[in-house]
Design a protein around this motif. Sequence first.
Motif, PDB file in Angstrom:
ATOM      1  N   THR A  99       0.840  -1.200   0.000  1.00  0.00           N
ATOM      2  CA  THR A  99       0.000   0.000   0.000  1.00  0.00           C
ATOM      3  C   THR A  99       0.877   1.253   0.000  1.00  0.00           C
ATOM      4  N   LEU A 100       1.366   1.635   1.150  1.00  0.00           N
ATOM      5  CA  LEU A 100       2.225   2.818   1.243  1.00  0.00           C
ATOM      6  C   LEU A 100       3.621   2.523   0.695  1.00  0.00           C
ATOM      7  N   LEU A 101       4.072   1.280   0.919  1.00  0.00           N
ATOM      8  CA  LEU A 101       5.424   0.891   0.509  1.00  0.00           C
ATOM      9  C   LEU A 101       5.412   0.219  -0.852  1.00  0.00           C
TER      10      LEU A 101
ATOM     11  N   LEU B 166       9.778   3.441   0.791  1.00  0.00           N
ATOM     12  CA  LEU B 166       8.805   4.518   0.636  1.00  0.00           C
ATOM     13  C   LEU B 166       9.345   5.447  -0.445  1.00  0.00           C
ATOM     14  N   SER B 167       8.586   5.651  -1.513  1.00  0.00           N
ATOM     15  CA  SER B 167       9.084   6.461  -2.622  1.00  0.00           C
ATOM     16  C   SER B 167       9.184   7.928  -2.223  1.00  0.00           C
ATOM     17  N   PRO B 168      10.095   8.678  -2.833  1.00  0.00           N
ATOM     18  CA  PRO B 168      10.195  10.115  -2.552  1.00  0.00           C
ATOM     19  C   PRO B 168       8.876  10.840  -2.811  1.00  0.00           C
TER      20      PRO B 168
ATOM     21  N   MET C 230      -6.136  -0.347  -3.146  1.00  0.00           N
ATOM     22  CA  MET C 230      -5.024  -0.189  -4.068  1.00  0.00           C
ATOM     23  C   MET C 230      -5.294  -0.964  -5.362  1.00  0.00           C
ATOM     24  N   GLY C 231      -4.714  -0.493  -6.452  1.00  0.00           N
ATOM     25  CA  GLY C 231      -4.901  -1.178  -7.724  1.00  0.00           C
ATOM     26  C   GLY C 231      -4.389  -2.599  -7.718  1.00  0.00           C
ATOM     27  N   ASN C 232      -3.447  -2.894  -6.830  1.00  0.00           N
ATOM     28  CA  ASN C 232      -2.871  -4.234  -6.696  1.00  0.00           C
ATOM     29  C   ASN C 232      -3.536  -5.049  -5.587  1.00  0.00           C
ATOM     30  N   ALA C 233      -4.693  -4.587  -5.093  1.00  0.00           N
ATOM     31  CA  ALA C 233      -5.325  -5.210  -3.929  1.00  0.00           C
ATOM     32  C   ALA C 233      -5.811  -6.623  -4.217  1.00  0.00           C
TER      33      ALA C 233
ATOM     34  N   ASN D 176       0.532   0.180  -5.562  1.00  0.00           N
ATOM     35  CA  ASN D 176       1.602   0.677  -4.698  1.00  0.00           C
ATOM     36  C   ASN D 176       2.852   1.024  -5.508  1.00  0.00           C
ATOM     37  N   GLU D 177       3.106   0.286  -6.582  1.00  0.00           N
ATOM     38  CA  GLU D 177       4.268   0.577  -7.421  1.00  0.00           C
ATOM     39  C   GLU D 177       4.080   1.875  -8.204  1.00  0.00           C
ATOM     40  N   GLU D 178       2.834   2.292  -8.358  1.00  0.00           N
ATOM     41  CA  GLU D 178       2.520   3.526  -9.085  1.00  0.00           C
ATOM     42  C   GLU D 178       2.215   4.687  -8.137  1.00  0.00           C
ATOM     43  N   ASP D 179       2.555   4.524  -6.866  1.00  0.00           N
ATOM     44  CA  ASP D 179       2.338   5.570  -5.859  1.00  0.00           C
ATOM     45  C   ASP D 179       0.861   5.942  -5.723  1.00  0.00           C
ATOM     46  N   GLY D 180       0.018   4.917  -5.608  1.00  0.00           N
ATOM     47  CA  GLY D 180      -1.418   5.137  -5.533  1.00  0.00           C
ATOM     48  C   GLY D 180      -1.854   5.988  -4.355  1.00  0.00           C
TER      49      GLY D 180
END
Length: 265
Positions: free
Chosen positions: A9-11, A17-19, A230-233, A248-252
């Motif tokens: 999710t966040l990570l 954790l993305s910038p 999340m889109g990957n849920a 999460n990979e797309e900074d949702g």
Amino acid sequence: MIASDLDGTLLRNDGTLSPRTLRALRTAESAGAEIVLVTARPPRFVDRLADAAGFGGTAVCSNGAMVYDIGTRTVVSSRALPLTTARRVATALAAAVPGIGFALETGNHILYEPAYRLRLSEDTGAELPVPSLADLWLADVPVTKLLAWSDRLDADALLAAAEAGAVDGVQLTHSGGRGLLEISASGVTKAGTLSVLCAGRGIDAVEVVAFGDMPNDLSVLEWAGAGYAMGNAHPSVLAAIATHTLSNEEDGVADVIERLFGAAR
């Protein structure tokens, strides 16, 4: 309040954790929003993330079994799973799923018996083996979760087997771990603990924006005024929650926060 799960999710998938996400969280905080991490993870994992990203504030850990002050690194409140209950549930699960292994999560350590062979790199240094399953029930520690692991069943199948095996008096869920079922004291959920936390702060559910990806997040996503899957849920989460964001990979999470607070990407 922004209440977010961590893994998936966040990570990002590498656990970082993305910038962009960190900037979005800082923008929300500057606008007056409180950020609360709501995770299946124990405090020791949150500490490592806090060190890496400079997080403070509060975390709801172990699927709601603990409220943790990140800044002072203290447990504010906790709901333990009685060892007698853990043993009864393990006995029922062992009858339903041959070869299953068990471990006890304390928040600081994982105590595991020989049949529990799941090893996570992030738990290195926190794992404490015991000689047998019987020795697991002799532990003189508060237990936040009973962990049940199977090398034959995935988490969904293991959850279904537990529910069919007349396992009652506890809270059953999973967070997508490989063949891993997470068992807490009856009534312990992410949403239940978060709602108490919010009540103490004078925050209504309608003022909470929540993010999650797994079945253990459903209670929070359904309770919050705005819950985002999340889109990957997990498929069950995508089906139950109408509002979705990017993966999460797309900074949702960041994508939603930027729109809510007018933040720059």
